[in-house]
Scaffold this motif. Structure first.
Motif, short mmCIF file in Angstrom:
data_model
loop_
_atom_site.label_atom_id
_atom_site.label_comp_id
_atom_site.label_asym_id
_atom_site.label_seq_id
_atom_site.Cartn_x
_atom_site.Cartn_y
_atom_site.Cartn_z
N ASP A 180 -32.64 -52.60 19.82
CA ASP A 180 -32.91 -51.28 20.20
C ASP A 180 -33.40 -51.04 21.41
N SER A 181 -32.55 -51.67 22.33
CA SER A 181 -32.96 -51.74 23.85
C SER A 181 -31.65 -51.87 24.54
N ASP A 182 -31.63 -51.27 25.93
CA ASP A 182 -30.33 -51.37 26.65
C ASP A 182 -30.92 -52.58 27.88
N TRP A 183 -31.98 -53.29 27.46
CA TRP A 183 -32.13 -54.40 28.35
C TRP A 183 -31.19 -55.49 28.30
N THR A 184 -30.83 -56.14 29.33
CA THR A 184 -30.01 -57.41 29.25
C THR A 184 -30.47 -58.84 29.52
N PHE A 185 -29.75 -59.87 28.90
CA PHE A 185 -30.12 -60.87 29.49
C PHE A 185 -28.73 -61.91 29.39
N GLU A 186 -27.92 -61.90 30.50
CA GLU A 186 -26.51 -62.39 30.55
C GLU A 186 -26.35 -63.61 30.66
N GLN A 187 -27.24 -64.44 31.73
CA GLN A 187 -26.96 -65.85 32.06
C GLN A 187 -28.20 -66.49 32.20
N ASP A 188 -28.49 -67.73 31.76
CA ASP A 188 -29.50 -68.63 31.99
C ASP A 188 -29.27 -69.92 32.22
N GLU A 245 -37.54 -56.94 21.48
CA GLU A 245 -37.26 -58.11 20.62
C GLU A 245 -35.60 -58.39 21.04
N TYR A 246 -35.22 -59.66 21.02
CA TYR A 246 -34.00 -59.94 21.44
C TYR A 246 -33.78 -61.41 20.76
N THR A 247 -32.56 -61.70 20.51
CA THR A 247 -32.14 -63.00 19.89
C THR A 247 -31.22 -63.82 20.99
N GLU A 248 -31.49 -65.26 21.07
CA GLU A 248 -30.48 -65.87 21.84
C GLU A 248 -30.10 -67.33 21.34
N GLN A 249 -29.15 -67.91 21.87
CA GLN A 249 -28.69 -69.21 21.43
C GLN A 249 -28.67 -70.43 22.61
N VAL A 250 -29.32 -71.22 22.74
CA VAL A 250 -29.30 -72.12 23.85
C VAL A 250 -28.55 -73.57 23.51
N VAL A 299 -28.78 -77.60 19.59
CA VAL A 299 -28.36 -76.09 19.89
C VAL A 299 -29.71 -75.38 19.19
N SER A 300 -30.20 -74.37 19.77
CA SER A 300 -31.33 -73.67 19.33
C SER A 300 -30.94 -72.28 19.10
N ASP A 301 -31.50 -71.52 18.04
CA ASP A 301 -31.28 -70.16 17.82
C ASP A 301 -32.55 -69.87 17.74
N MET A 302 -32.83 -68.57 18.29
CA MET A 302 -34.10 -68.06 18.56
C MET A 302 -34.55 -66.69 18.54
N ARG A 303 -35.55 -66.07 18.13
CA ARG A 303 -35.78 -64.52 18.26
C ARG A 303 -37.19 -64.48 19.13
N TRP A 345 -28.79 -74.16 28.58
CA TRP A 345 -28.25 -73.17 29.14
C TRP A 345 -27.90 -72.04 28.08
N LEU A 346 -27.81 -70.89 28.30
CA LEU A 346 -27.73 -69.55 27.24
C LEU A 346 -26.11 -69.67 27.01
N THR A 347 -25.83 -69.95 25.83
CA THR A 347 -24.28 -70.05 25.30
C THR A 347 -23.76 -68.89 25.54
N GLU A 348 -24.11 -67.74 25.23
CA GLU A 348 -23.79 -66.28 25.55
C GLU A 348 -25.07 -65.34 25.58
N PRO A 349 -24.22 -64.08 26.15
CA PRO A 349 -25.48 -63.19 26.29
C PRO A 349 -26.40 -63.03 25.09
N ALA A 350 -27.55 -62.85 25.56
CA ALA A 350 -28.58 -62.33 24.34
C ALA A 350 -28.41 -61.16 24.04
N GLU A 351 -28.99 -60.85 22.63
CA GLU A 351 -28.80 -59.59 22.22
C GLU A 351 -30.02 -59.03 21.81
N PHE A 352 -30.32 -57.69 22.75
CA PHE A 352 -31.67 -57.20 22.37
C PHE A 352 -31.51 -56.16 21.35
#
Length: 261
Positions: A193-201, A159-164, A148-152, A184-191
């Protein structure tokens, strides 16, 4: 495009033998994703043979690109999307790329714990925790390892954070030894100060040896992401994503030439 029979998908491919190997790239990459945990070594070796023939692997000298049809819910039986997410919203893309690298060096790079050291400038922060023995995997004592990887990270200044979750499996039998990776992305990434989205990977990779020191890399991505008004449905987004993967492969080749990691 030809796809595996619905029954095979519903059964997780457990009942599908070598004769069911798909005869097109889209079907082959879907089968590689769905069969990661259930295909026997001989079955996936046949799938790699199919892929090798489809991409003219013996003579492939530049990257090949294309689109993949979306995953379906049945193909995510062991990778459940978050509530409300639909894999149909994650368009697919494909890259097939030749690489000058020995398979054992590629495997070492794939499972290296400090990916930010190998690929400088990609991550703002990176942390990986293995749930297997990396040394045993590299020594051939086990054929699988996960993490499991956590990254920024940063994209277009945001900037966003994600876990895969990632898993690697190695198969030494068959005409072409190979390494198989799924992430795979375990849950949606979190941006931030932005309304951009990264929901599935969802990502599937196959690296097979066509000759000593020469690999073919088949890379499938299904991604639901929206940044700066662009999404994975836009040609520009797809080209940037696949260009970044070509650059990643080039850095991996450089690591192989240096004998790293």
């Amino acid at each position: 495009m030809q796809r595996l029979p619905t029954l095979c998908l519903l059964l997780g491919l457990a009942a599908c033998r070598v004769d069911d190997a798909p005869q097109d790239l889209d079907g082959a990459m879907h089968a590689a994703w769905t069969g990661f945990d259930v295909l026997e070594d001989d079955e996936v070796a046949a799938l790699v043979d199919t892929l090798h023939a489809l991409v003219s692997g013996d003579t492939l000298d530049e990257d090949l690109r294309g689109a993949l049809s979306p995953l379906v819910v049945e193909e995510l039986a062991d990778v459940t999307p978050s509530a409300g997410q639909d894999p149909a919203d994650a368009p697919g893309m494909l890259l097939v790329n030749p690489m000058a690298c020995a398979l054992e060096d590629l495997a070492a790079a794939l499972i290296h714990q400090d990916q930010d050291e190998l690929y400088p400038g990609v991550y703002l922060e990176y942390e990986r925790v293995h749930d297997g023995d990396a040394e045993a995997f590299l020594a051939g004592e086990t054929d699988r390892i996960g993490w499991v990887s956590d990254m920024r990270l940063e994209i277009l200044g945001a900037e966003y954070t994600e876990q895969v979750r990632g898993d690697v499996r190695r198969v030494s039998s068959g005409a072409r030894p190979f390494v198989w990776a799924r992430l795979w992305l375990t849950e949606p990434a979190e941006f931030v100060d932005s309304d951009w989205t990264f929901e599935q990977d969802y990502q599937i990779e196959l690296f097979w040896e066509r000759a000593p020191g020469e690999l073919v890399h088949a890379y499938g991505i299904w991604r639901e992401m929206s940044v700066g008004g662009l999404s994975a449905e836009d040609e520009g987004f797809v080209n940037v994503t696949l260009n970044n993967m070509v650059d990643w492969d080039a850095q991996t080749v450089a690591l192989c030439a240096e004998g790293r990691p």
